[in-house]
Design a protein around this motif. Structure first.
Motif, PDB file in Angstrom:
ATOM      1  N   GLN A 196      92.484  24.186  29.099  1.00  0.00           N
ATOM      2  CA  GLN A 196      93.862  24.551  29.109  1.00  0.00           C
ATOM      3  C   GLN A 196      94.639  23.374  29.142  1.00  0.00           C
ATOM      4  OE1 GLN A 196      96.091  28.141  30.490  1.00  0.00           O
ATOM      5  NE2 GLN A 196      97.650  26.767  30.890  1.00  0.00           N
ATOM      6  N   ASP A 203      88.171  18.586  35.563  1.00  0.00           N
ATOM      7  CA  ASP A 203      89.343  18.601  34.664  1.00  0.00           C
ATOM      8  C   ASP A 203      88.647  17.285  34.063  1.00  0.00           C
ATOM      9  OD1 ASP A 203      90.261  21.269  35.769  1.00  0.00           O
ATOM     10  OD2 ASP A 203      90.837  19.869  37.373  1.00  0.00           O
ATOM     11  N   ALA A 214      93.296  30.939  20.975  1.00  0.00           N
ATOM     12  CA  ALA A 214      94.294  30.131  21.692  1.00  0.00           C
ATOM     13  C   ALA A 214      93.869  28.758  21.595  1.00  0.00           C
ATOM     14  CB  ALA A 214      94.597  30.575  23.201  1.00  0.00           C
ATOM     15  N   GLU A 273      91.192  27.535  23.275  1.00  0.00           N
ATOM     16  CA  GLU A 273      90.678  26.912  24.485  1.00  0.00           C
ATOM     17  C   GLU A 273      88.723  27.047  24.378  1.00  0.00           C
ATOM     18  OE1 GLU A 273      92.110  29.695  27.382  1.00  0.00           O
ATOM     19  OE2 GLU A 273      93.801  28.690  27.776  1.00  0.00           O
ATOM     20  N   THR A 332      86.934  28.020  30.378  1.00  0.00           N
ATOM     21  CA  THR A 332      87.733  27.482  29.343  1.00  0.00           C
ATOM     22  C   THR A 332      88.776  26.087  29.828  1.00  0.00           C
ATOM     23  OG1 THR A 332      89.588  29.136  29.975  1.00  0.00           O
ATOM     24  CG2 THR A 332      88.079  29.723  28.317  1.00  0.00           C
ATOM     25  N   LEU A 385      93.179  18.098  30.515  1.00  0.00           N
ATOM     26  CA  LEU A 385      92.612  19.459  30.109  1.00  0.00           C
ATOM     27  C   LEU A 385      92.132  19.925  31.534  1.00  0.00           C
ATOM     28  CD1 LEU A 385      92.892  18.173  27.291  1.00  0.00           C
ATOM     29  CD2 LEU A 385      90.798  19.313  26.592  1.00  0.00           C
ATOM     30  N   PRO A 426      90.702  21.475  23.081  1.00  0.00           N
ATOM     31  CA  PRO A 426      92.080  21.488  22.736  1.00  0.00           C
ATOM     32  C   PRO A 426      92.660  20.380  22.856  1.00  0.00           C
ATOM     33  CG  PRO A 426      91.265  23.189  24.556  1.00  0.00           C
ATOM     34  CD  PRO A 426      90.222  21.966  24.415  1.00  0.00           C
ATOM     35  N   GLN A 443      90.412  22.932  33.493  1.00  0.00           N
ATOM     36  CA  GLN A 443      89.446  23.849  33.614  1.00  0.00           C
ATOM     37  C   GLN A 443      89.811  25.183  34.103  1.00  0.00           C
ATOM     38  OE1 GLN A 443      84.236  24.562  33.689  1.00  0.00           O
ATOM     39  NE2 GLN A 443      85.370  22.513  34.428  1.00  0.00           N
ATOM     40  N   GLN A 444      89.838  26.329  33.453  1.00  0.00           N
ATOM     41  CA  GLN A 444      89.981  27.464  33.833  1.00  0.00           C
ATOM     42  C   GLN A 444      88.955  28.238  34.535  1.00  0.00           C
ATOM     43  OE1 GLN A 444      93.502  28.444  33.623  1.00  0.00           O
ATOM     44  NE2 GLN A 444      93.505  25.979  33.388  1.00  0.00           N
ATOM     45  N   ALA A 449      97.993  25.224  35.616  1.00  0.00           N
ATOM     46  CA  ALA A 449      98.513  25.116  34.322  1.00  0.00           C
ATOM     47  C   ALA A 449      99.420  24.108  34.043  1.00  0.00           C
ATOM     48  CB  ALA A 449      99.643  26.260  34.329  1.00  0.00           C
TER      49      ALA A 449
END
Length: 526
Positions: free
Chosen positions: A473, A444, A97, A99, A471, A464, A422, A466-467, A119
Protein backbone atom coordinates in the motif's frame (compact mmCIF):
# COMPACT_ATOMS: atom_id res chain seq x y z
CA UNK A 1 21.69 -11.47 3.46
CA UNK A 2 19.78 -9.80 6.26
CA UNK A 3 19.58 -6.06 6.34
CA UNK A 4 20.57 -5.05 9.84
CA UNK A 5 22.17 -2.00 11.36
CA UNK A 6 22.20 -1.23 15.05
CA UNK A 7 18.83 -2.94 15.35
CA UNK A 8 17.29 -1.41 12.21
CA UNK A 9 16.92 -2.95 8.80
CA UNK A 10 18.40 -0.82 6.06
CA UNK A 11 18.38 -0.41 2.33
CA UNK A 12 20.45 1.43 -0.21
CA UNK A 13 20.70 1.63 -3.93
CA UNK A 14 23.93 -0.26 -3.91
CA UNK A 15 22.53 -3.41 -2.44
CA UNK A 16 21.62 -4.74 1.19
CA UNK A 17 23.41 -5.33 4.43
CA UNK A 18 25.71 -8.34 4.27
CA UNK A 19 25.86 -11.27 6.64
CA UNK A 20 28.83 -9.90 8.59
CA UNK A 21 28.32 -6.40 9.91
CA UNK A 22 30.80 -5.41 12.61
CA UNK A 23 33.74 -6.88 14.46
CA UNK A 24 32.87 -8.48 17.80
CA UNK A 25 33.75 -6.76 21.04
CA UNK A 26 36.80 -7.96 22.96
CA UNK A 27 34.56 -10.07 25.22
CA UNK A 28 32.82 -11.65 22.23
CA UNK A 29 29.73 -9.49 22.51
CA UNK A 30 27.65 -7.92 19.73
CA UNK A 31 24.80 -5.46 19.36
CA UNK A 32 21.33 -6.72 20.23
CA UNK A 33 20.08 -9.15 17.59
CA UNK A 34 23.59 -10.05 16.44
CA UNK A 35 25.82 -12.96 17.45
CA UNK A 36 29.61 -13.26 17.32
CA UNK A 37 30.83 -15.84 14.80
CA UNK A 38 33.96 -17.97 14.90
CA UNK A 39 35.64 -15.47 12.55
CA UNK A 40 35.18 -12.63 15.07
CA UNK A 41 32.43 -10.86 13.09
CA UNK A 42 28.89 -10.07 14.26
CA UNK A 43 26.01 -11.48 12.22
CA UNK A 44 22.21 -11.36 12.51
CA UNK A 45 20.59 -13.95 14.76
CA UNK A 46 17.39 -14.93 13.06
CA UNK A 47 14.34 -16.65 14.32
CA UNK A 48 11.04 -17.92 13.06
CA UNK A 49 9.12 -15.21 11.22
CA UNK A 50 12.09 -13.01 10.28
CA UNK A 51 11.41 -11.75 6.79
CA UNK A 52 14.83 -10.47 5.83
CA UNK A 53 16.98 -10.91 2.76
CA UNK A 54 18.58 -14.22 1.89
CA UNK A 55 22.38 -14.56 1.94
CA UNK A 56 22.53 -15.95 -1.55
CA UNK A 57 25.89 -14.53 -2.43
CA UNK A 58 25.09 -10.96 -3.35
CA UNK A 59 27.93 -8.85 -2.06
CA UNK A 60 26.36 -5.67 -0.96
CA UNK A 61 28.27 -4.77 2.06
CA UNK A 62 26.52 -2.78 4.25
CA UNK A 63 22.56 -3.02 2.35
CA UNK A 64 24.51 -5.48 0.06
CA UNK A 65 22.92 -2.16 -0.61
CA UNK A 66 24.15 -0.51 2.47
CA UNK A 67 27.69 -1.44 3.33
CA UNK A 68 29.29 -3.07 6.33
CA UNK A 69 32.38 -5.15 6.88
CA UNK A 70 32.01 -8.63 5.42
CA UNK A 71 34.40 -11.46 6.18
CA UNK A 72 34.67 -12.31 2.52
CA UNK A 73 33.08 -15.72 2.90
CA UNK A 74 29.89 -16.15 0.94
CA UNK A 75 27.25 -18.76 1.67
CA UNK A 76 26.13 -19.13 -1.89
CA UNK A 77 22.76 -20.72 -1.51
CA UNK A 78 21.36 -20.61 2.01
CA UNK A 79 18.63 -18.14 2.76
CA UNK A 80 19.06 -17.31 6.41
CA UNK A 81 15.76 -15.49 6.67
CA UNK A 82 14.30 -18.13 8.97
CA UNK A 83 11.02 -19.92 8.62
CA UNK A 84 8.06 -17.72 7.87
CA UNK A 85 4.57 -18.71 8.98
CA UNK A 86 2.46 -17.78 6.05
CA UNK A 87 2.26 -20.60 3.54
CA UNK A 88 2.23 -20.36 -0.20
CA UNK A 89 3.25 -17.36 -2.26
CA UNK A 90 0.46 -15.92 -4.38
CA UNK A 91 2.78 -14.29 -6.81
CA UNK A 92 1.09 -12.36 -9.49
CA UNK A 93 -2.37 -11.20 -8.56
CA UNK A 94 -3.29 -7.56 -8.35
CA UNK A 95 -6.57 -6.74 -6.61
CA UNK A 96 -9.00 -4.03 -7.56
CA UNK A 97 -7.23 -1.50 -5.39
CA UNK A 98 -3.98 -1.98 -7.28
CA UNK A 99 -2.20 -3.73 -4.44
CA UNK A 100 0.23 -6.47 -5.33
CA UNK A 101 -0.44 -9.76 -3.56
CA UNK A 102 3.12 -10.72 -2.71
CA UNK A 103 2.35 -13.84 -0.73
CA UNK A 104 2.10 -15.27 2.70
CA UNK A 105 3.93 -13.38 5.40
CA UNK A 106 1.95 -13.43 8.65
CA UNK A 107 4.15 -11.27 10.76
CA UNK A 108 1.84 -9.40 13.10
CA UNK A 109 1.15 -5.69 13.30
CA UNK A 110 3.29 -2.59 13.11
CA UNK A 111 5.06 -1.65 16.35
CA UNK A 112 5.02 1.78 17.91
CA UNK A 113 8.22 3.80 17.88
CA UNK A 114 8.87 3.57 14.14
CA UNK A 115 8.61 6.21 11.39
CA UNK A 116 5.71 4.36 9.72
CA UNK A 117 2.68 2.31 10.66
CA UNK A 118 0.72 0.23 8.16
CA UNK A 119 -0.70 3.28 6.37
CA UNK A 120 1.40 6.41 6.91
CA UNK A 121 4.94 7.62 7.56
CA UNK A 122 6.55 10.52 9.39
CA UNK A 123 9.86 12.03 8.23
CA UNK A 124 11.24 15.54 8.70
CA UNK A 125 13.82 17.36 6.59
CA UNK A 126 17.31 17.32 8.00
CA UNK A 127 19.06 19.90 5.87
CA UNK A 128 22.35 19.04 4.18
CA UNK A 129 24.73 17.74 6.87
CA UNK A 130 27.03 15.90 4.47
CA UNK A 131 28.84 18.44 2.31
CA UNK A 132 28.70 22.18 1.52
CA UNK A 133 29.37 21.40 -2.15
CA UNK A 134 26.78 21.02 -4.92
CA UNK A 135 26.99 17.67 -6.69
CA UNK A 136 24.95 15.96 -9.41
CA UNK A 137 24.84 12.84 -7.22
CA UNK A 138 23.64 9.63 -8.84
CA UNK A 139 24.09 7.05 -6.05
CA UNK A 140 24.73 6.60 -2.33
CA UNK A 141 26.01 3.52 -0.49
CA UNK A 142 26.65 2.76 3.17
CA UNK A 143 29.56 0.98 4.84
CA UNK A 144 31.40 1.05 8.17
CA UNK A 145 34.68 2.33 6.77
CA UNK A 146 36.34 3.14 10.11
CA UNK A 147 35.23 0.11 12.15
CA UNK A 148 33.36 2.15 14.78
CA UNK A 149 30.08 0.23 14.38
CA UNK A 150 28.11 2.96 12.62
CA UNK A 151 27.41 3.56 8.92
CA UNK A 152 29.26 6.01 6.69
CA UNK A 153 27.73 7.18 3.36
CA UNK A 154 29.67 7.14 0.10
CA UNK A 155 28.30 9.56 -2.53
CA UNK A 156 28.80 8.89 -6.25
CA UNK A 157 28.35 11.85 -8.63
CA UNK A 158 28.86 12.98 -12.20
CA UNK A 159 29.74 16.45 -13.51
CA UNK A 160 26.71 18.71 -13.78
CA UNK A 161 25.79 21.91 -15.63
CA UNK A 162 26.84 25.34 -14.53
CA UNK A 163 24.81 26.74 -11.66
CA UNK A 164 22.80 29.89 -12.19
CA UNK A 165 25.51 31.91 -10.43
CA UNK A 166 28.22 30.46 -12.71
CA UNK A 167 29.55 27.90 -10.26
CA UNK A 168 30.70 24.49 -11.53
CA UNK A 169 29.26 21.16 -10.43
CA UNK A 170 32.10 18.64 -10.37
CA UNK A 171 31.80 14.88 -10.38
CA UNK A 172 33.58 12.45 -8.11
CA UNK A 173 33.42 10.31 -4.99
CA UNK A 174 32.85 11.64 -1.46
CA UNK A 175 32.92 9.77 1.86
CA UNK A 176 30.91 11.19 4.78
CA UNK A 177 32.27 9.66 7.99
CA UNK A 178 29.68 9.45 10.76
CA UNK A 179 31.68 11.05 13.58
CA UNK A 180 28.78 11.40 16.04
CA UNK A 181 26.19 8.66 15.48
CA UNK A 182 24.10 9.91 18.42
CA UNK A 183 23.60 13.26 16.71
CA UNK A 184 23.92 12.48 12.98
CA UNK A 185 27.08 14.56 12.45
CA UNK A 186 29.39 13.85 9.52
CA UNK A 187 32.80 14.85 8.24
CA UNK A 188 33.03 14.61 4.46
CA UNK A 189 36.20 13.65 2.61
CA UNK A 190 36.59 14.26 -1.13
CA UNK A 191 38.14 11.07 -2.52
CA UNK A 192 38.23 12.12 -6.20
CA UNK A 193 36.77 15.22 -7.85
CA UNK A 194 36.81 16.98 -11.20
CA UNK A 195 35.02 17.56 -14.48
CA UNK A 196 36.41 14.28 -15.82
CA UNK A 197 36.13 12.22 -12.62
CA UNK A 198 32.41 11.58 -12.56
CA UNK A 199 30.87 8.20 -11.79
CA UNK A 200 27.31 6.89 -12.05
CA UNK A 201 26.85 4.03 -9.57
CA UNK A 202 28.39 2.32 -6.57
CA UNK A 203 28.19 -1.20 -5.16
CA UNK A 204 29.61 -2.29 -1.81
CA UNK A 205 31.09 -5.56 -0.62
CA UNK A 206 34.24 -6.94 0.97
CA UNK A 207 36.14 -8.00 -2.15
CA UNK A 208 39.55 -7.95 -0.46
CA UNK A 209 38.75 -10.36 2.38
CA UNK A 210 39.81 -8.05 5.21
CA UNK A 211 36.41 -7.82 6.88
CA UNK A 212 35.71 -4.26 5.72
CA UNK A 213 33.48 -3.35 2.78
CA UNK A 214 34.96 -1.82 -0.35
CA UNK A 215 33.24 0.20 -3.10
CA UNK A 216 33.05 -0.60 -6.82
CA UNK A 217 31.97 2.24 -9.13
CA UNK A 218 30.78 2.17 -12.73
CA UNK A 219 30.14 4.75 -15.44
CA UNK A 220 29.80 5.10 -19.21
CA UNK A 221 32.86 6.49 -20.96
CA UNK A 222 34.25 6.21 -24.46
CA UNK A 223 37.96 6.21 -23.66
CA UNK A 224 38.32 6.15 -19.86
CA UNK A 225 37.89 3.13 -17.60
CA UNK A 226 34.28 2.34 -16.70
CA UNK A 227 34.98 0.17 -13.64
CA UNK A 228 37.02 1.09 -10.55
CA UNK A 229 37.61 -0.39 -7.09
CA UNK A 230 37.92 1.87 -4.05
CA UNK A 231 39.60 -0.14 -1.30
CA UNK A 232 38.80 0.58 2.34
CA UNK A 233 42.01 1.55 4.07
CA UNK A 234 42.52 3.12 7.50
CA UNK A 235 39.18 4.85 7.82
CA UNK A 236 38.91 6.02 4.24
CA UNK A 237 38.68 4.60 0.72
CA UNK A 238 41.25 4.89 -2.06
CA UNK A 239 41.08 4.02 -5.77
CA UNK A 240 42.98 0.97 -7.01
CA UNK A 241 43.36 1.17 -10.83
CA UNK A 242 45.04 -2.26 -10.93
CA UNK A 243 42.07 -4.25 -9.59
CA UNK A 244 40.15 -4.70 -12.87
CA UNK A 245 40.96 -5.10 -16.54
CA UNK A 246 40.44 -1.80 -18.35
CA UNK A 247 36.94 -1.53 -19.80
CA UNK A 248 36.19 1.45 -22.05
CA UNK A 249 33.15 2.15 -24.18
CA UNK A 250 35.30 1.90 -27.27
CA UNK A 251 36.46 -1.67 -26.60
CA UNK A 252 33.71 -3.16 -24.40
CA UNK A 253 30.58 -1.09 -24.94
CA UNK A 254 28.95 1.46 -22.67
CA UNK A 255 28.18 0.62 -19.04
CA UNK A 256 25.00 2.33 -17.85
CA UNK A 257 24.34 0.20 -14.77
CA UNK A 258 25.86 -0.73 -11.43
CA UNK A 259 27.93 -3.85 -10.90
CA UNK A 260 26.37 -6.80 -9.08
CA UNK A 261 28.48 -8.72 -6.55
CA UNK A 262 28.24 -12.40 -5.67
CA UNK A 263 30.34 -15.55 -5.32
CA UNK A 264 29.84 -16.63 -8.93
CA UNK A 265 32.40 -19.45 -8.89
CA UNK A 266 31.83 -20.77 -5.36
CA UNK A 267 35.36 -20.16 -4.07
CA UNK A 268 34.32 -18.05 -1.06
CA UNK A 269 35.00 -14.54 -2.34
CA UNK A 270 32.92 -11.92 -4.14
CA UNK A 271 33.04 -11.74 -7.92
CA UNK A 272 31.50 -9.08 -10.19
CA UNK A 273 28.84 -9.10 -12.88
CA UNK A 274 29.23 -6.07 -15.18
CA UNK A 275 26.19 -5.17 -17.32
CA UNK A 276 27.04 -3.75 -20.75
CA UNK A 277 24.32 -1.78 -22.55
CA UNK A 278 25.34 -0.57 -26.01
CA UNK A 279 28.06 -0.38 -28.59
CA UNK A 280 29.26 3.14 -29.29
CA UNK A 281 26.69 3.48 -32.07
CA UNK A 282 23.85 2.93 -29.56
CA UNK A 283 22.23 0.65 -32.15
CA UNK A 284 23.44 -2.76 -31.03
CA UNK A 285 24.50 -4.44 -27.81
CA UNK A 286 27.63 -6.19 -26.58
CA UNK A 287 28.06 -9.18 -24.22
CA UNK A 288 28.03 -8.69 -20.46
CA UNK A 289 31.07 -9.57 -18.38
CA UNK A 290 31.75 -11.72 -15.34
CA UNK A 291 34.94 -10.83 -13.48
CA UNK A 292 36.40 -13.34 -11.06
CA UNK A 293 38.17 -12.40 -7.84
CA UNK A 294 41.48 -13.99 -6.83
CA UNK A 295 40.55 -13.39 -3.18
CA UNK A 296 42.60 -10.21 -2.80
CA UNK A 297 40.44 -7.85 -4.86
CA UNK A 298 42.12 -8.42 -8.23
CA UNK A 299 39.85 -9.60 -11.03
CA UNK A 300 40.14 -11.44 -14.34
CA UNK A 301 37.57 -11.45 -17.13
CA UNK A 302 36.82 -15.09 -17.95
CA UNK A 303 33.76 -14.32 -20.15
CA UNK A 304 31.57 -17.15 -18.84
CA UNK A 305 28.28 -15.59 -19.92
CA UNK A 306 26.57 -16.98 -23.02
CA UNK A 307 26.39 -14.72 -26.04
CA UNK A 308 23.00 -13.25 -26.94
CA UNK A 309 21.69 -11.58 -30.05
CA UNK A 310 23.35 -8.20 -30.52
CA UNK A 311 19.88 -6.64 -30.73
CA UNK A 312 18.34 -8.27 -27.65
CA UNK A 313 20.68 -7.55 -24.75
CA UNK A 314 21.10 -3.86 -23.79
CA UNK A 315 21.72 -4.79 -20.14
CA UNK A 316 21.29 -2.06 -17.53
CA UNK A 317 21.33 -4.04 -14.30
CA UNK A 318 21.90 -7.42 -12.68
CA UNK A 319 21.13 -9.20 -9.42
CA UNK A 320 23.31 -12.07 -8.15
CA UNK A 321 21.68 -14.69 -5.91
CA UNK A 322 20.85 -18.38 -5.71
CA UNK A 323 17.46 -18.30 -7.42
CA UNK A 324 17.08 -22.06 -7.95
CA UNK A 325 18.00 -23.28 -4.44
CA UNK A 326 20.92 -25.45 -5.61
CA UNK A 327 23.62 -23.57 -3.67
CA UNK A 328 25.04 -21.76 -6.72
CA UNK A 329 24.73 -18.04 -7.42
CA UNK A 330 22.72 -17.24 -10.56
CA UNK A 331 22.20 -13.95 -12.41
CA UNK A 332 18.98 -12.03 -13.05
CA UNK A 333 19.78 -9.58 -15.87
CA UNK A 334 17.61 -6.52 -16.60
CA UNK A 335 17.46 -5.07 -20.10
CA UNK A 336 16.88 -1.53 -21.34
CA UNK A 337 14.66 -2.74 -24.15
CA UNK A 338 13.27 -6.23 -23.53
CA UNK A 339 12.26 -8.75 -20.88
CA UNK A 340 14.70 -9.64 -18.08
CA UNK A 341 16.78 -12.79 -18.49
CA UNK A 342 17.83 -15.48 -16.03
CA UNK A 343 21.33 -16.95 -16.28
CA UNK A 344 21.56 -20.23 -14.38
CA UNK A 345 24.90 -21.16 -12.83
CA UNK A 346 25.79 -24.63 -14.08
CA UNK A 347 29.02 -24.87 -12.05
CA UNK A 348 31.03 -24.50 -15.23
CA UNK A 349 29.52 -21.34 -16.62
CA UNK A 350 26.11 -19.75 -17.05
CA UNK A 351 23.22 -20.98 -19.17
CA UNK A 352 20.42 -18.70 -20.39
CA UNK A 353 17.23 -20.45 -19.24
CA UNK A 354 14.94 -17.44 -19.51
CA UNK A 355 12.58 -18.57 -22.23
CA UNK A 356 12.26 -22.20 -21.31
CA UNK A 357 13.41 -24.89 -18.92
CA UNK A 358 11.84 -28.21 -19.91
CA UNK A 359 9.24 -26.20 -21.83
CA UNK A 360 8.34 -23.78 -19.01
CA UNK A 361 9.37 -20.11 -19.06
CA UNK A 362 11.27 -18.97 -15.97
CA UNK A 363 10.51 -15.26 -16.45
CA UNK A 364 7.34 -13.83 -18.05
CA UNK A 365 7.97 -12.15 -21.39
CA UNK A 366 7.28 -8.47 -20.81
CA UNK A 367 8.99 -5.30 -22.01
CA UNK A 368 10.97 -3.56 -19.27
CA UNK A 369 13.34 -0.62 -19.05
CA UNK A 370 15.22 -2.09 -16.09
CA UNK A 371 17.28 0.73 -14.60
CA UNK A 372 17.99 -1.22 -11.39
CA UNK A 373 17.49 -4.79 -10.12
CA UNK A 374 17.59 -6.04 -6.54
CA UNK A 375 17.54 -9.58 -5.18
CA UNK A 376 15.61 -9.67 -1.90
CA UNK A 377 13.37 -12.13 -0.04
CA UNK A 378 10.46 -9.71 -0.07
CA UNK A 379 7.80 -12.22 0.98
CA UNK A 380 9.82 -13.98 3.67
CA UNK A 381 9.59 -17.48 2.18
CA UNK A 382 13.38 -18.03 2.26
CA UNK A 383 14.03 -17.68 -1.47
CA UNK A 384 15.25 -14.74 -3.48
CA UNK A 385 12.77 -12.53 -5.32
CA UNK A 386 13.71 -9.57 -7.53
CA UNK A 387 12.58 -5.94 -7.58
CA UNK A 388 12.97 -4.22 -10.95
CA UNK A 389 12.81 -0.43 -11.14
CA UNK A 390 12.23 1.11 -14.58
CA UNK A 391 13.34 4.52 -15.76
CA UNK A 392 11.87 6.46 -18.70
CA UNK A 393 12.68 5.37 -22.26
CA UNK A 394 12.84 8.25 -24.73
CA UNK A 395 10.81 7.70 -27.89
CA UNK A 396 11.57 8.82 -31.43
CA UNK A 397 8.92 11.57 -31.20
CA UNK A 398 10.61 13.04 -28.13
CA UNK A 399 8.16 11.58 -25.64
CA UNK A 400 8.88 9.00 -22.96
CA UNK A 401 7.65 5.46 -22.30
CA UNK A 402 7.11 4.58 -18.63
CA UNK A 403 6.89 0.94 -17.55
CA UNK A 404 6.46 1.32 -13.78
CA UNK A 405 8.20 -0.88 -11.21
CA UNK A 406 7.81 -4.64 -10.92
CA UNK A 407 8.15 -7.36 -8.33
CA UNK A 408 9.25 -10.78 -9.58
CA UNK A 409 8.28 -13.42 -7.03
CA UNK A 410 10.29 -16.65 -7.00
CA UNK A 411 8.70 -20.06 -6.39
CA UNK A 412 11.97 -21.25 -4.83
CA UNK A 413 13.18 -23.05 -7.94
CA UNK A 414 13.84 -20.05 -10.15
CA UNK A 415 10.43 -19.63 -11.79
CA UNK A 416 9.06 -16.10 -11.45
CA UNK A 417 5.72 -14.36 -11.69
CA UNK A 418 5.62 -10.60 -12.21
CA UNK A 419 3.36 -7.93 -10.70
CA UNK A 420 3.42 -4.19 -11.22
CA UNK A 421 3.90 -2.28 -7.98
CA UNK A 422 1.40 0.37 -6.79
CA UNK A 423 2.35 3.91 -7.77
CA UNK A 424 0.87 7.37 -8.21
CA UNK A 425 2.70 7.36 -11.56
CA UNK A 426 4.28 5.55 -13.25
CA UNK A 427 7.35 7.73 -12.92
CA UNK A 428 10.96 7.78 -14.08
CA UNK A 429 12.39 5.55 -11.33
CA UNK A 430 16.03 6.04 -10.32
CA UNK A 431 16.60 4.59 -6.82
CA UNK A 432 15.17 2.12 -4.33
CA UNK A 433 15.70 0.63 -0.90
CA UNK A 434 14.09 -2.23 1.03
CA UNK A 435 13.69 -1.84 4.78
CA UNK A 436 11.24 -2.61 7.60
CA UNK A 437 9.85 0.84 8.36
CA UNK A 438 7.23 -0.10 10.96
CA UNK A 439 8.73 -2.99 12.94
CA UNK A 440 6.25 -5.62 11.77
CA UNK A 441 8.88 -7.99 10.39
CA UNK A 442 7.98 -7.35 6.77
CA UNK A 443 10.19 -5.52 4.28
CA UNK A 444 8.79 -2.28 2.89
CA UNK A 445 10.02 -0.48 -0.24
CA UNK A 446 11.17 3.08 -0.91
CA UNK A 447 11.39 4.34 -4.51
CA UNK A 448 13.12 7.55 -5.63
CA UNK A 449 11.97 9.30 -8.82
CA UNK A 450 13.42 11.69 -11.40
CA UNK A 451 11.15 14.58 -12.38
CA UNK A 452 12.96 15.96 -15.40
CA UNK A 453 11.90 13.63 -18.22
CA UNK A 454 8.55 12.77 -16.61
CA UNK A 455 7.38 15.42 -14.12
CA UNK A 456 6.37 13.87 -10.81
CA UNK A 457 4.68 16.90 -9.25
CA UNK A 458 6.56 16.58 -5.96
CA UNK A 459 6.43 12.77 -5.79
CA UNK A 460 10.19 12.36 -5.63
CA UNK A 461 9.68 9.62 -3.01
CA UNK A 462 7.16 6.79 -2.89
CA UNK A 463 6.97 4.43 0.10
CA UNK A 464 5.20 1.09 -0.27
CA UNK A 465 4.24 -0.50 3.05
CA UNK A 466 3.85 -4.28 3.07
CA UNK A 467 0.54 -5.33 4.58
CA UNK A 468 -0.49 -8.53 6.36
CA UNK A 469 -0.91 -11.10 3.61
CA UNK A 470 1.85 -9.54 1.52
CA UNK A 471 0.02 -6.78 -0.36
CA UNK A 472 1.64 -3.33 -0.73
CA UNK A 473 0.00 0.00 0.00
CA UNK A 474 1.26 3.48 -0.88
CA UNK A 475 2.05 5.34 2.33
CA UNK A 476 0.55 8.71 3.14
CA UNK A 477 2.49 11.41 4.97
CA UNK A 478 5.55 11.15 2.68
CA UNK A 479 7.19 14.58 2.25
CA UNK A 480 6.55 16.27 -1.10
CA UNK A 481 9.89 17.02 -2.76
CA UNK A 482 10.64 18.65 -6.10
CA UNK A 483 14.00 16.90 -6.31
CA UNK A 484 15.35 14.26 -8.65
CA UNK A 485 16.30 11.41 -6.28
CA UNK A 486 18.88 9.36 -8.17
CA UNK A 487 20.13 7.51 -5.11
CA UNK A 488 18.78 6.69 -1.67
CA UNK A 489 19.65 4.59 1.36
CA UNK A 490 17.89 3.78 4.61
CA UNK A 491 19.53 3.39 8.03
CA UNK A 492 19.47 4.77 11.58
CA UNK A 493 22.09 7.51 11.28
CA UNK A 494 21.55 9.38 14.53
CA UNK A 495 21.18 6.57 17.05
CA UNK A 496 17.53 7.11 17.94
CA UNK A 497 16.40 3.67 16.77
CA UNK A 498 14.39 5.10 13.85
CA UNK A 499 15.11 4.54 10.16
CA UNK A 500 16.33 7.66 8.33
CA UNK A 501 16.43 8.21 4.55
CA UNK A 502 19.52 9.53 2.77
CA UNK A 503 18.75 11.28 -0.52
CA UNK A 504 21.22 11.73 -3.38
CA UNK A 505 19.95 14.72 -5.32
CA UNK A 506 20.72 15.21 -9.00
CA UNK A 507 19.42 17.57 -11.65
CA UNK A 508 20.39 17.75 -15.30
CA UNK A 509 19.24 21.36 -15.69
CA UNK A 510 20.64 24.64 -14.45
CA UNK A 511 19.80 25.44 -10.84
CA UNK A 512 20.89 27.70 -8.00
CA UNK A 513 23.73 27.18 -5.56
CA UNK A 514 22.72 24.89 -2.70
CA UNK A 515 19.97 23.05 -4.55
CA UNK A 516 22.13 20.00 -5.29
CA UNK A 517 23.42 19.30 -1.80
CA UNK A 518 22.66 15.80 -0.59
CA UNK A 519 20.28 15.62 2.32
CA UNK A 520 18.57 13.35 4.84
CA UNK A 521 15.03 12.83 6.07
CA UNK A 522 15.05 11.95 9.76
CA UNK A 523 12.55 9.35 10.87
CA UNK A 524 10.19 10.47 13.65
CA UNK A 525 7.91 8.13 15.65
CA UNK A 526 4.32 7.70 14.50
Amino acid sequence: MIAACLGAMTGCTCGTLPDAIFHCEADGGCESGLVCGADGLCRPQLGEGDAGEGDAGEGDAGEGDAGEGDAGQVDAGEADAGEVDGGEVDAGEVDDAGEVDAGGVDAGVADAGHPCDLAACSFVGGGAPFSPVDRATTDVCLLDVDGDRDLDPVWVSQPGPLLSDGGEVLGGIELSVNVNPDAGQFQTQTIVSGLTDGWFFGATGDVTGDGVADVITTRASTSRTQLLLFRSNGGTIAPDPTAFPVFTGRDAGYVFGRAALGDLDGDGDLDVFLPVAYRMDFLSSMPNHTLFNDGTGHFSDLARLPLVSINEDYSFCGAAADFTGDGRVDLFVGSANSSPRLMINTDGGFEDQTASDAGVSRIPSQWQRAYACRAVDIDGDSDQDVLVMNDAAQLADGGFALAGNYLYLNDGQGFFTASQMPSAGPFDGRSMATVDLNGDGRLDIVFGNNGESSPHGGTALEILLQQPGGTFQLATGVPSLNDNIFGLAAADLNGDGLVDLLLARSRQFETSTGALRNTVLWGTPR
